[in-house]
Design a protein around this motif. Sequence first.
Motif: not given
Length: 172
Positions: A18, A20, A33, A92, A95-96, A100-101, A104
């Motif tokens: 995926v 960034p 991660e 994070a 990156q994501y 999404r962070v 999660y």
Amino acid sequence: MGDGALSVWEKSSTARVVPPARPRKLSKVPFVELADGRLQGVVSSGSDIGRVYVSSVAAGTYAFACSTNNNRPCGGARGWFCNHIQALIGEAVVQYGAGRVARYLKVEAADGELDGDSLTHAMRSTRPPQGDGSAAASVFSRFLRHLAYLEFAPDTAPLPEMQWFPTTRAVA
């Protein structure tokens, strides 16, 4: 592909990655991660070029831990997120993506634009417990393994250490 045919990516030793959410600089947070029920990664020291910190935040409880690569506790992580953990959360998000962070980590942020600061504020408002840091060794080991792959020249040949991945086709 119900006829048993495999797609090109299923036949290779690589997997889709995926991209960034935004390009990020790796000098401050070289490894981040979402894994093992935590946001975790490696953060460079601001004062010593030879020192890195392994930081993590657990999903749901927001239990946090931060220590050096040789397991010395971070002096700033005493009851609140230290600067290393805040940098990890910020990278994070780069990156994501913030959504999404947040999903999660199970963060219920206030309405409006999500960013690293709003996620950090939402988690800090719950008074997260300090974790035991038991994951630091495995996170740092994955980071070192990640660095080793950077030394390989680009190639499409299979890597022997990746051969343990299961295959969907029958072996004769």
